[in-house]
Design a protein around this motif. Structure first.
Motif, PDB file in Angstrom:
ATOM      1  N   PRO A  80      -6.194 -18.925  -0.247  1.00  0.00           N
ATOM      2  CA  PRO A  80      -6.566 -19.789  -0.855  1.00  0.00           C
ATOM      3  C   PRO A  80      -7.796 -20.683  -0.884  1.00  0.00           C
ATOM      4  O   PRO A  80      -8.074 -21.543  -1.905  1.00  0.00           O
ATOM      5  CB  PRO A  80      -5.319 -20.860  -0.601  1.00  0.00           C
ATOM      6  N   ALA A  81      -8.438 -20.432   0.333  1.00  0.00           N
ATOM      7  CA  ALA A  81      -9.723 -21.156   0.494  1.00  0.00           C
ATOM      8  C   ALA A  81     -10.699 -20.373   1.238  1.00  0.00           C
ATOM      9  O   ALA A  81     -10.236 -19.450   1.988  1.00  0.00           O
ATOM     10  CB  ALA A  81      -9.445 -22.412   1.253  1.00  0.00           C
ATOM     11  N   PRO A  82     -11.992 -20.352   1.100  1.00  0.00           N
ATOM     12  CA  PRO A  82     -13.039 -19.476   1.880  1.00  0.00           C
ATOM     13  C   PRO A  82     -12.665 -19.695   3.332  1.00  0.00           C
ATOM     14  O   PRO A  82     -12.248 -20.926   3.707  1.00  0.00           O
ATOM     15  CB  PRO A  82     -14.068 -20.176   1.208  1.00  0.00           C
ATOM     16  N   GLY A  83     -12.652 -18.659   3.986  1.00  0.00           N
ATOM     17  CA  GLY A  83     -12.563 -18.764   5.506  1.00  0.00           C
ATOM     18  C   GLY A  83     -11.220 -18.507   6.027  1.00  0.00           C
ATOM     19  O   GLY A  83     -11.281 -18.386   7.162  1.00  0.00           O
ATOM     20  N   GLU A  84     -10.224 -18.472   4.980  1.00  0.00           N
ATOM     21  CA  GLU A  84      -8.809 -18.590   5.545  1.00  0.00           C
ATOM     22  C   GLU A  84      -8.448 -16.776   5.250  1.00  0.00           C
ATOM     23  O   GLU A  84      -9.141 -16.252   4.527  1.00  0.00           O
ATOM     24  CB  GLU A  84      -7.992 -19.047   4.672  1.00  0.00           C
ATOM     25  N   PRO A  85      -7.777 -16.367   6.221  1.00  0.00           N
ATOM     26  CA  PRO A  85      -7.442 -14.881   6.083  1.00  0.00           C
ATOM     27  C   PRO A  85      -6.583 -14.660   4.838  1.00  0.00           C
ATOM     28  O   PRO A  85      -5.731 -15.359   4.280  1.00  0.00           O
ATOM     29  CB  PRO A  85      -6.621 -14.664   7.317  1.00  0.00           C
ATOM     30  N   ALA A  86      -7.076 -13.567   4.376  1.00  0.00           N
ATOM     31  CA  ALA A  86      -6.030 -12.728   3.223  1.00  0.00           C
ATOM     32  C   ALA A  86      -4.633 -12.508   3.660  1.00  0.00           C
ATOM     33  O   ALA A  86      -4.618 -12.464   4.914  1.00  0.00           O
ATOM     34  CB  ALA A  86      -6.675 -11.632   2.366  1.00  0.00           C
ATOM     35  N   ARG A  87      -3.787 -12.598   2.863  1.00  0.00           N
ATOM     36  CA  ARG A  87      -2.344 -12.048   3.328  1.00  0.00           C
ATOM     37  C   ARG A  87      -1.691 -10.811   2.534  1.00  0.00           C
ATOM     38  O   ARG A  87      -1.874 -10.511   1.203  1.00  0.00           O
ATOM     39  CB  ARG A  87      -1.596 -13.171   2.859  1.00  0.00           C
ATOM     40  N   LEU A  88      -1.326  -9.779   3.355  1.00  0.00           N
ATOM     41  CA  LEU A  88      -0.962  -8.655   2.764  1.00  0.00           C
ATOM     42  C   LEU A  88       0.478  -8.439   3.239  1.00  0.00           C
ATOM     43  O   LEU A  88       0.971  -8.496   4.423  1.00  0.00           O
ATOM     44  CB  LEU A  88      -1.556  -7.541   3.609  1.00  0.00           C
ATOM     45  N   THR A  89       1.472  -8.308   2.124  1.00  0.00           N
ATOM     46  CA  THR A  89       2.854  -8.070   2.360  1.00  0.00           C
ATOM     47  C   THR A  89       3.011  -6.550   2.594  1.00  0.00           C
ATOM     48  O   THR A  89       2.880  -5.961   1.367  1.00  0.00           O
ATOM     49  CB  THR A  89       3.665  -8.494   1.175  1.00  0.00           C
ATOM     50  N   VAL A  90       3.522  -6.055   3.589  1.00  0.00           N
ATOM     51  CA  VAL A  90       3.236  -4.310   3.774  1.00  0.00           C
ATOM     52  C   VAL A  90       4.617  -3.956   3.339  1.00  0.00           C
ATOM     53  O   VAL A  90       5.633  -3.980   3.655  1.00  0.00           O
ATOM     54  CB  VAL A  90       3.142  -4.320   5.208  1.00  0.00           C
ATOM     55  N   ASP A  91       4.261  -2.627   2.438  1.00  0.00           N
ATOM     56  CA  ASP A  91       5.497  -1.847   2.034  1.00  0.00           C
ATOM     57  C   ASP A  91       5.419  -0.744   2.387  1.00  0.00           C
ATOM     58  O   ASP A  91       6.409   0.308   2.311  1.00  0.00           O
ATOM     59  CB  ASP A  91       5.758  -2.168   0.826  1.00  0.00           C
ATOM     60  N   ALA A  92       4.219  -0.117   3.191  1.00  0.00           N
ATOM     61  CA  ALA A  92       4.140   1.170   3.780  1.00  0.00           C
ATOM     62  C   ALA A  92       3.107   1.010   5.057  1.00  0.00           C
ATOM     63  O   ALA A  92       2.317   0.186   5.016  1.00  0.00           O
ATOM     64  CB  ALA A  92       3.550   2.358   2.801  1.00  0.00           C
ATOM     65  N   LEU A  93       3.262   1.800   6.052  1.00  0.00           N
ATOM     66  CA  LEU A  93       2.482   1.721   7.263  1.00  0.00           C
ATOM     67  C   LEU A  93       2.381   3.211   7.816  1.00  0.00           C
ATOM     68  O   LEU A  93       3.186   3.941   7.855  1.00  0.00           O
ATOM     69  CB  LEU A  93       3.318   0.841   8.342  1.00  0.00           C
ATOM     70  N   GLU A  94       1.027   3.510   8.093  1.00  0.00           N
ATOM     71  CA  GLU A  94       0.599   4.721   8.933  1.00  0.00           C
ATOM     72  C   GLU A  94      -0.036   4.452   9.947  1.00  0.00           C
ATOM     73  O   GLU A  94      -1.158   3.801   9.959  1.00  0.00           O
ATOM     74  CB  GLU A  94       0.204   5.652   7.730  1.00  0.00           C
ATOM     75  N   VAL A  95       0.261   5.099  11.000  1.00  0.00           N
ATOM     76  CA  VAL A  95      -0.698   4.864  12.382  1.00  0.00           C
ATOM     77  C   VAL A  95      -1.784   5.850  12.444  1.00  0.00           C
ATOM     78  O   VAL A  95      -1.471   7.202  12.375  1.00  0.00           O
ATOM     79  CB  VAL A  95       0.133   5.149  13.740  1.00  0.00           C
ATOM     80  N   LEU A  96      -2.985   5.744  12.299  1.00  0.00           N
ATOM     81  CA  LEU A  96      -4.131   6.387  12.215  1.00  0.00           C
ATOM     82  C   LEU A  96      -4.497   6.990  13.486  1.00  0.00           C
ATOM     83  O   LEU A  96      -4.754   8.261  13.457  1.00  0.00           O
ATOM     84  CB  LEU A  96      -5.220   5.971  11.100  1.00  0.00           C
ATOM     85  N   ASP A  97      -4.425   6.048  14.484  1.00  0.00           N
ATOM     86  CA  ASP A  97      -4.933   6.353  15.898  1.00  0.00           C
ATOM     87  C   ASP A  97      -4.279   5.236  16.728  1.00  0.00           C
ATOM     88  O   ASP A  97      -4.101   4.308  16.366  1.00  0.00           O
ATOM     89  CB  ASP A  97      -6.494   6.236  16.056  1.00  0.00           C
ATOM     90  N   THR A  98      -4.348   5.657  17.987  1.00  0.00           N
ATOM     91  CA  THR A  98      -3.580   4.674  18.978  1.00  0.00           C
ATOM     92  C   THR A  98      -4.785   4.224  19.695  1.00  0.00           C
ATOM     93  O   THR A  98      -5.678   4.647  20.166  1.00  0.00           O
ATOM     94  CB  THR A  98      -2.593   5.173  19.810  1.00  0.00           C
ATOM     95  N   GLY A  99      -4.781   2.732  20.260  1.00  0.00           N
ATOM     96  CA  GLY A  99      -5.437   2.109  21.145  1.00  0.00           C
ATOM     97  C   GLY A  99      -5.147   2.749  22.546  1.00  0.00           C
ATOM     98  O   GLY A  99      -4.447   3.533  22.746  1.00  0.00           O
ATOM     99  N   VAL A 100      -5.883   2.149  23.561  1.00  0.00           N
ATOM    100  CA  VAL A 100      -5.808   2.505  24.809  1.00  0.00           C
ATOM    101  C   VAL A 100      -4.449   2.005  25.269  1.00  0.00           C
ATOM    102  O   VAL A 100      -3.778   0.895  25.043  1.00  0.00           O
ATOM    103  CB  VAL A 100      -6.777   1.728  25.827  1.00  0.00           C
ATOM    104  N   VAL A 101      -3.676   2.979  25.895  1.00  0.00           N
ATOM    105  CA  VAL A 101      -2.237   2.888  26.435  1.00  0.00           C
ATOM    106  C   VAL A 101      -2.401   1.766  27.586  1.00  0.00           C
ATOM    107  O   VAL A 101      -2.784   2.297  28.411  1.00  0.00           O
ATOM    108  CB  VAL A 101      -1.601   3.955  26.733  1.00  0.00           C
ATOM    109  N   PRO A 102      -1.645   0.721  27.527  1.00  0.00           N
ATOM    110  CA  PRO A 102      -1.601  -0.185  28.678  1.00  0.00           C
ATOM    111  C   PRO A 102      -0.974   0.686  29.903  1.00  0.00           C
ATOM    112  O   PRO A 102       0.184   1.248  29.926  1.00  0.00           O
ATOM    113  CB  PRO A 102      -0.800  -1.437  28.258  1.00  0.00           C
ATOM    114  N   VAL A 103      -1.480   0.220  31.217  1.00  0.00           N
ATOM    115  CA  VAL A 103      -0.626   0.936  32.479  1.00  0.00           C
ATOM    116  C   VAL A 103       0.382  -0.389  32.893  1.00  0.00           C
ATOM    117  O   VAL A 103      -0.207  -1.349  33.167  1.00  0.00           O
ATOM    118  CB  VAL A 103      -1.626   1.182  33.453  1.00  0.00           C
TER     119      VAL A 103
END
Length: 108
Positions: A80-103
């Motif tokens: 709604p205003a510059p500098g604020e984050p865009a909003r995405l309502t997610v209807d599909a999700l795909e994991v392309l790569d995983t981050g470092v697995v915490p120990v």
């Protein structure tokens, strides 16, 4: 308000959190496609993502961690205003790569 159905690739910034009425929310860090043409100090884009789909919220709350690279598809609402984050309502999700697995636990 300007909305678009789109797919966005980005990294999860922090652990997704549960929201009201069975939703989950997370922040996605998106780098511009033409990053080489931009100055080194060009900011990444932060997109606030929310989903109410039970399969997606289960994956977000149980399998997604910071640093994971995702492709999310849904309805993007411009901020709604510059500098604020865009909003995405997610209807599909795909994991392309995983981050470092915490120990977890103690080594020794």
């Amino acid at each position: 308000m300007d909305t678009t159905h789109c797919a966005v690739d980005g990294w999860v910034d922090a652990v997704p959190v549960p929201g009201p009425r069975g939703t989950a929310t997370f922040y996605l860090i998106v780098r511009p496609a033409d990053i080489e043409a931009l100055p080194d100090d060009a900011p990444d884009t932060v997109v606030t993502c929310t989903s109410g789909d039970s399969r997606i919220t289960h994956e977000l709350l149980n399998g997604i961690q910071p640093g994971d690279l995702l492709r999310v598809t849904g309805i993007l609402v411009q901020p709604p205003a510059p500098g604020e984050p865009a909003r995405l309502t997610v209807d599909a999700l795909e994991v392309l790569d995983t981050g470092v697995v915490p120990v977890i636990g103690n080594c020794g």
